[in-house]
Enzyme design. Structure first.
Site, PDB file in Angstrom:
ATOM      1  N   ALA A   3      30.109 -76.363 -39.059  1.00 25.46           N
ATOM      2  CA  ALA A   3      29.670 -76.474 -40.451  1.00 25.46           C
ATOM      3  C   ALA A   3      28.412 -75.640 -40.701  1.00 25.46           C
ATOM      4  O   ALA A   3      28.193 -75.167 -41.812  1.00 25.46           O
ATOM      5  CB  ALA A   3      29.421 -77.934 -40.825  1.00 25.46           C
ATOM      6  N   HIS A  40      33.366 -81.722 -34.992  1.00 27.96           N
ATOM      7  CA  HIS A  40      32.811 -82.750 -34.110  1.00 27.96           C
ATOM      8  C   HIS A  40      32.203 -83.961 -34.797  1.00 27.96           C
ATOM      9  O   HIS A  40      31.744 -84.881 -34.121  1.00 27.96           O
ATOM     10  CB  HIS A  40      31.809 -82.136 -33.127  1.00 27.96           C
ATOM     11  CG  HIS A  40      30.469 -81.793 -33.710  1.00 27.96           C
ATOM     12  ND1 HIS A  40      29.385 -82.617 -33.561  1.00 27.96           N
ATOM     13  CD2 HIS A  40      30.038 -80.737 -34.417  1.00 27.96           C
ATOM     14  CE1 HIS A  40      28.323 -82.053 -34.154  1.00 27.96           C
ATOM     15  NE2 HIS A  40      28.704 -80.915 -34.680  1.00 27.96           N
ATOM     16  N   CYS A  53      10.118 -84.513 -33.605  1.00 25.18           N
ATOM     17  CA  CYS A  53       8.981 -84.237 -32.735  1.00 25.18           C
ATOM     18  C   CYS A  53       8.802 -82.731 -32.615  1.00 25.18           C
ATOM     19  O   CYS A  53       9.707 -82.017 -32.216  1.00 25.18           O
ATOM     20  CB  CYS A  53       9.216 -84.812 -31.345  1.00 25.18           C
ATOM     21  SG  CYS A  53       9.162 -86.583 -31.340  1.00 25.18           S
TER      22      CYS A  53
END
Ligand SMILES: *Cc1c(COP(=O)(O)O)cnc(C)c1O
Length: 387
Positions: A80, A210, A333
């Protein structure tokens, strides 16, 4: 009464990726090794090539059927992300004379956000819509952003962090009122909400293998044929996929995505009913912890994605306490700092709560025992950290 112990760690991160369904893996295994149909689907000079091409074309029909498209409107991509790049960049470059203006939102997937940013550096103009607290863009809001030189609107069907669902049919109609085309990233939507490119008047739609029990590394872009939507290729080579995307087609990946989509057609509704029951119980029991806030709890959301902020708890410490459970945090992070998710901030979640948020996402193979275990660990962790 002893609790059943599920196998650990427990996977509650289906919005990040799903396992490949065994039935899909079995199909993929037919197109790899020397005894199998490994030929290049673009080989025109021998039977093996034609047979591989037939496998690819059957998968193209399966994916097209999943969104009520014509198979000729499906362009295979690597996922995608590539489909979003091709939709935005390929369309904007091919339609410069129509207009240089693109409308999208601040909570799109990075594949759209970063592509739109790159287009800004090429001289295109972008209007960035801010959704409501429910994570949705309204047709009225879109109408106000439309201009004479708007050539494309890109708004996602289901948000990957919040599970919020846009009314893509109504948004597409606004785009068309102004003569613009409408693209939607439907990577999280397939199998979760009804998708019908004809009924919903979609011009471009990004899909991924997926997120729907197919393999990683394969996806598709739906490109409407009537009236013809023009898209400029980003990857040049042998002229595959009507020149829109060159490169040898990965037969096993494509056959896997086709099978995964065909299975959704049989099983998508049952999956969602199963997940809805799990999610309702999960939410009801979470509420008993107190000071737990669902992020973007709109009327329009899919049951398989639940994003919640735990008041009075540090997100990092909570994640540490949940080592046995695979979930996503409301933060990213970086080397220097922990930044709250731009999506949570984008729907108005305060920074402090965004940092103590977790995304739980359920799927076909999530069990009652998984939910029981997750609730037990969460209860222990949250009450412990608050004490
Ligand atoms: C996962 C995802 C993508 C990226 O898909 P890939 O196939 O991994 O490139 C794009 N958009 C949304 C909404 C997603 O959830």
């Amino acid at each position: 009464m002893p609790h059943t112990t599920p196998s650990l760690p427990i996977y509650l991160d289906y919005a990040a990726t799903t396992p490949v369904d065994d039935r899909v893996a079995a199909v993929m295994q037919r197109y790899l090794t020397v005894d199998q149909l490994y030929a290049n689907p673009a080989s025109r000079s021998h039977m093996l090539g034609w047979q591989a091409e037939q496998v690819v074309e059957q998968a193209r029909r399966q994916v097209a059927d999943g969104i009520n498209a014509d198979p000729r409107e499906i362009v295979w991509t690597s996922g995608a992300t590539e489909a979003d790049n091709l939709a935005l960049t390929g369309f904007m470059r091919a339609n410069r004379e129509r207009g240089m203006h693109l409308v999208t939102s601040i909570i799109e997937h990075k594949a759209v956000v970063d592509t739109a940013r790159a287009l800004e550096t090429e001289g295109f103009e972008v209007t960035w819509l801010t959704p409501g607290h429910d994570g949705c863009i309204t047709p009225g809001q879109l109408r106000e952003a439309m201009r004479d030189d708007t050539s494309l609107v890109s708004l996602m069907a289901v948000n990957n962090e919040l599970g919020s669902v846009n009314d893509i049919a109504a948004l597409a109609d606004v785009a068309h009122e102004f003569g613009a085309a409408f693209h939607t990233d439907a990577a999280q939507a397939i199998g979760r909400i009804p998708l019908d490119v004809a009924a919903q008047h979609i011009d471009l739609m990004s899909l991924s293998g997926h997120k729907a029990y197919g393999p990683k590394g394969v996806g598709a872009l739906y490109v409407k044929r009537h009236p013809d939507i023009r898209v400029e290729a980003l990857i040049h080579g042998g002229g595959h996929e009507h020149g829109m995307r060159s490169g040898t087609l990965p037969t096993h990946q494509i056959a896997g995505m086709g099978e995964a989509f065909a299975l959704l057609d049989q099983q998508g509704e049952a999956d969602q009913a199963h997940i809805k029951a799990l999610a309702e119980r999960f939410l009801a029991e979470l509420a008993q912890l107190g000071d737990v806030h669902r992020n973007a709890p709109g009327k329009h959301s899919v049951p398989n994605i639940i994003n919640v902020a735990f008041g009075g708890v540090d997100g990092e410490s909570l994640l540490m306490a949940l080592r046995d459970i695979a979930v996503s945090t409301g933060s990213a992070c970086n080397s220097a700092s922990v930044d709250p998710s731009y999506v949570l901030l984008g729907v108005g979640v305060p920074r402090r709560l965004a940092l103590s948020s977790l995304r739980f996402s359920f799927g076909r193979f999530t069990t009652d025992a998984d939910i029981d275990y997750a609730l037990r660990v969460l209860h222990h962790a949250v009450t412990g950290l608050r004490a």
